[in-house]
Motif scaffolding. Structure first.
Motif, PDB file in Angstrom:
ATOM      1  N   LEU A 127      27.044   4.927  -5.524  1.00  0.00           N
ATOM      2  CA  LEU A 127      26.681   4.360  -6.823  1.00  0.00           C
ATOM      3  C   LEU A 127      25.203   3.996  -6.777  1.00  0.00           C
ATOM      4  N   GLN A 128      24.457   4.481  -7.757  1.00  0.00           N
ATOM      5  CA  GLN A 128      23.030   4.197  -7.817  1.00  0.00           C
ATOM      6  C   GLN A 128      22.721   3.484  -9.126  1.00  0.00           C
ATOM      7  N   GLY A 129      22.217   2.247  -9.022  1.00  0.00           N
ATOM      8  CA  GLY A 129      21.858   1.470 -10.199  1.00  0.00           C
ATOM      9  C   GLY A 129      20.361   1.570 -10.467  1.00  0.00           C
ATOM     10  N   GLN A 130      19.987   1.541 -11.748  1.00  0.00           N
ATOM     11  CA  GLN A 130      18.587   1.671 -12.131  1.00  0.00           C
ATOM     12  C   GLN A 130      18.249   0.671 -13.233  1.00  0.00           C
ATOM     13  N   VAL A 131      17.054   0.124 -13.155  1.00  0.00           N
ATOM     14  CA  VAL A 131      16.515  -0.721 -14.216  1.00  0.00           C
ATOM     15  C   VAL A 131      15.109  -0.209 -14.498  1.00  0.00           C
ATOM     16  N   ASP A 132      14.855   0.194 -15.739  1.00  0.00           N
ATOM     17  CA  ASP A 132      13.540   0.674 -16.165  1.00  0.00           C
ATOM     18  C   ASP A 132      12.937  -0.344 -17.117  1.00  0.00           C
ATOM     19  N   VAL A 133      11.679  -0.691 -16.887  1.00  0.00           N
ATOM     20  CA  VAL A 133      10.940  -1.578 -17.788  1.00  0.00           C
ATOM     21  C   VAL A 133       9.738  -0.795 -18.291  1.00  0.00           C
ATOM     22  N   TYR A 134       9.641  -0.636 -19.607  1.00  0.00           N
ATOM     23  CA  TYR A 134       8.542   0.103 -20.211  1.00  0.00           C
ATOM     24  C   TYR A 134       7.538  -0.871 -20.813  1.00  0.00           C
ATOM     25  N   ASN A 135       6.258  -0.537 -20.708  1.00  0.00           N
ATOM     26  CA  ASN A 135       5.158  -1.358 -21.218  1.00  0.00           C
ATOM     27  C   ASN A 135       5.242  -2.770 -20.620  1.00  0.00           C
ATOM     28  N   VAL A 136       5.197  -2.840 -19.294  1.00  0.00           N
ATOM     29  CA  VAL A 136       5.402  -4.082 -18.541  1.00  0.00           C
ATOM     30  C   VAL A 136       4.484  -5.209 -19.007  1.00  0.00           C
ATOM     31  N   PHE A 137       3.226  -4.917 -19.257  1.00  0.00           N
ATOM     32  CA  PHE A 137       2.267  -5.966 -19.626  1.00  0.00           C
ATOM     33  C   PHE A 137       2.225  -6.213 -21.134  1.00  0.00           C
ATOM     34  N   ASN A 138       3.099  -5.526 -21.894  1.00  0.00           N
ATOM     35  CA  ASN A 138       3.261  -5.725 -23.333  1.00  0.00           C
ATOM     36  C   ASN A 138       1.940  -5.601 -24.093  1.00  0.00           C
ATOM     37  N   THR A 139       1.153  -4.582 -23.765  1.00  0.00           N
ATOM     38  CA  THR A 139      -0.079  -4.323 -24.496  1.00  0.00           C
ATOM     39  C   THR A 139       0.260  -3.685 -25.838  1.00  0.00           C
ATOM     40  N   ALA A 140      -0.627  -3.787 -26.790  1.00  0.00           N
ATOM     41  CA  ALA A 140      -0.374  -3.232 -28.118  1.00  0.00           C
ATOM     42  C   ALA A 140      -1.615  -2.507 -28.647  1.00  0.00           C
ATOM     43  N   PRO A 141      -2.051  -1.434 -27.974  1.00  0.00           N
ATOM     44  CA  PRO A 141      -3.216  -0.708 -28.491  1.00  0.00           C
ATOM     45  C   PRO A 141      -2.864   0.054 -29.771  1.00  0.00           C
ATOM     46  N   VAL A 142      -3.870   0.299 -30.570  1.00  0.00           N
ATOM     47  CA  VAL A 142      -3.698   1.029 -31.829  1.00  0.00           C
ATOM     48  C   VAL A 142      -3.581   2.513 -31.520  1.00  0.00           C
ATOM     49  N   LEU A 143      -2.547   3.157 -32.061  1.00  0.00           N
ATOM     50  CA  LEU A 143      -2.346   4.591 -31.862  1.00  0.00           C
ATOM     51  C   LEU A 143      -2.866   5.400 -33.042  1.00  0.00           C
ATOM     52  N   ALA A 144      -2.837   4.829 -34.249  1.00  0.00           N
ATOM     53  CA  ALA A 144      -3.302   5.539 -35.443  1.00  0.00           C
ATOM     54  C   ALA A 144      -3.822   4.532 -36.462  1.00  0.00           C
ATOM     55  N   THR A 145      -4.844   4.931 -37.202  1.00  0.00           N
ATOM     56  CA  THR A 145      -5.398   4.077 -38.255  1.00  0.00           C
ATOM     57  C   THR A 145      -5.496   4.862 -39.558  1.00  0.00           C
ATOM     58  N   ASN A 146      -5.640   4.127 -40.644  1.00  0.00           N
ATOM     59  CA  ASN A 146      -5.846   4.739 -41.948  1.00  0.00           C
ATOM     60  C   ASN A 146      -7.290   5.243 -41.998  1.00  0.00           C
ATOM     61  N   THR A 147      -7.479   6.523 -42.238  1.00  0.00           N
ATOM     62  CA  THR A 147      -8.828   7.105 -42.225  1.00  0.00           C
ATOM     63  C   THR A 147      -9.397   7.299 -43.626  1.00  0.00           C
ATOM     64  N   ARG A 148      -8.633   6.980 -44.663  1.00  0.00           N
ATOM     65  CA  ARG A 148      -9.148   7.100 -46.031  1.00  0.00           C
ATOM     66  C   ARG A 148     -10.001   5.895 -46.371  1.00  0.00           C
ATOM     67  N   TYR A 149     -11.154   6.150 -46.970  1.00  0.00           N
ATOM     68  CA  TYR A 149     -12.047   5.060 -47.345  1.00  0.00           C
ATOM     69  C   TYR A 149     -11.460   4.293 -48.530  1.00  0.00           C
ATOM     70  N   GLY A 150     -11.436   2.965 -48.427  1.00  0.00           N
ATOM     71  CA  GLY A 150     -10.891   2.102 -49.471  1.00  0.00           C
ATOM     72  C   GLY A 150     -10.523   0.758 -48.876  1.00  0.00           C
ATOM     73  N   PRO A 151      -9.714  -0.043 -49.579  1.00  0.00           N
ATOM     74  CA  PRO A 151      -9.381  -1.381 -49.092  1.00  0.00           C
ATOM     75  C   PRO A 151      -8.588  -1.384 -47.777  1.00  0.00           C
ATOM     76  N   ALA A 152      -7.852  -0.324 -47.500  1.00  0.00           N
ATOM     77  CA  ALA A 152      -7.047  -0.274 -46.270  1.00  0.00           C
ATOM     78  C   ALA A 152      -7.724   0.542 -45.171  1.00  0.00           C
ATOM     79  N   TRP A 153      -9.002   0.841 -45.317  1.00  0.00           N
ATOM     80  CA  TRP A 153      -9.721   1.654 -44.338  1.00  0.00           C
ATOM     81  C   TRP A 153      -9.715   0.978 -42.961  1.00  0.00           C
ATOM     82  N   GLN A 154      -9.421   1.740 -41.939  1.00  0.00           N
ATOM     83  CA  GLN A 154      -9.361   1.293 -40.541  1.00  0.00           C
ATOM     84  C   GLN A 154      -8.211   0.326 -40.264  1.00  0.00           C
ATOM     85  N   ARG A 155      -7.250   0.190 -41.162  1.00  0.00           N
ATOM     86  CA  ARG A 155      -6.082  -0.651 -40.925  1.00  0.00           C
ATOM     87  C   ARG A 155      -5.126   0.110 -40.008  1.00  0.00           C
TER      88      ARG A 155
END
Length: 76
Positions: A30-58
């Motif tokens: 019997l082999q048990g496993q525990v996986d922990v993803y994103n251990v340090f709980n960082t939250a980098p931005v993966l995508a932003t709004n690229t249209r110019y306007g009030p939500a630009w770079q959100r």
């Protein structure tokens, strides 16, 4: 307004961790496993709004939060 290829998001760093332990049960194993993803709980931005306007770079997507997955494998 802004020259192409001059603005970039920060680097993406994610640390994942796996702990595994094997147990002998007679002729079976019997082999048990525990996986922990994103251990340090960082939250980098993966995508932003690229249209110019009030939500630009959100941010429109960030890295998933920390989560744990538990599993087992039984060989006989």
């Amino acid at each position: 307004l802004i020259a192409p290829q001059t603005r970039f998001e920060g680097r993406l760093n994610q640390v994942d961790l796996r702990l595994t332990r094997a147990f002998r049960l007679g002729r079976a194993r019997l082999q048990g496993q525990v996986d922990v993803y994103n251990v340090f709980n960082t939250a980098p931005v993966l995508a932003t709004n690229t249209r110019y306007g009030p939500a630009w770079q959100r941010p429109s997507a960030i890295l998933e939060a920390r989560f744990v997955k538990v599993g087992a494998q039984f060989n006989f």
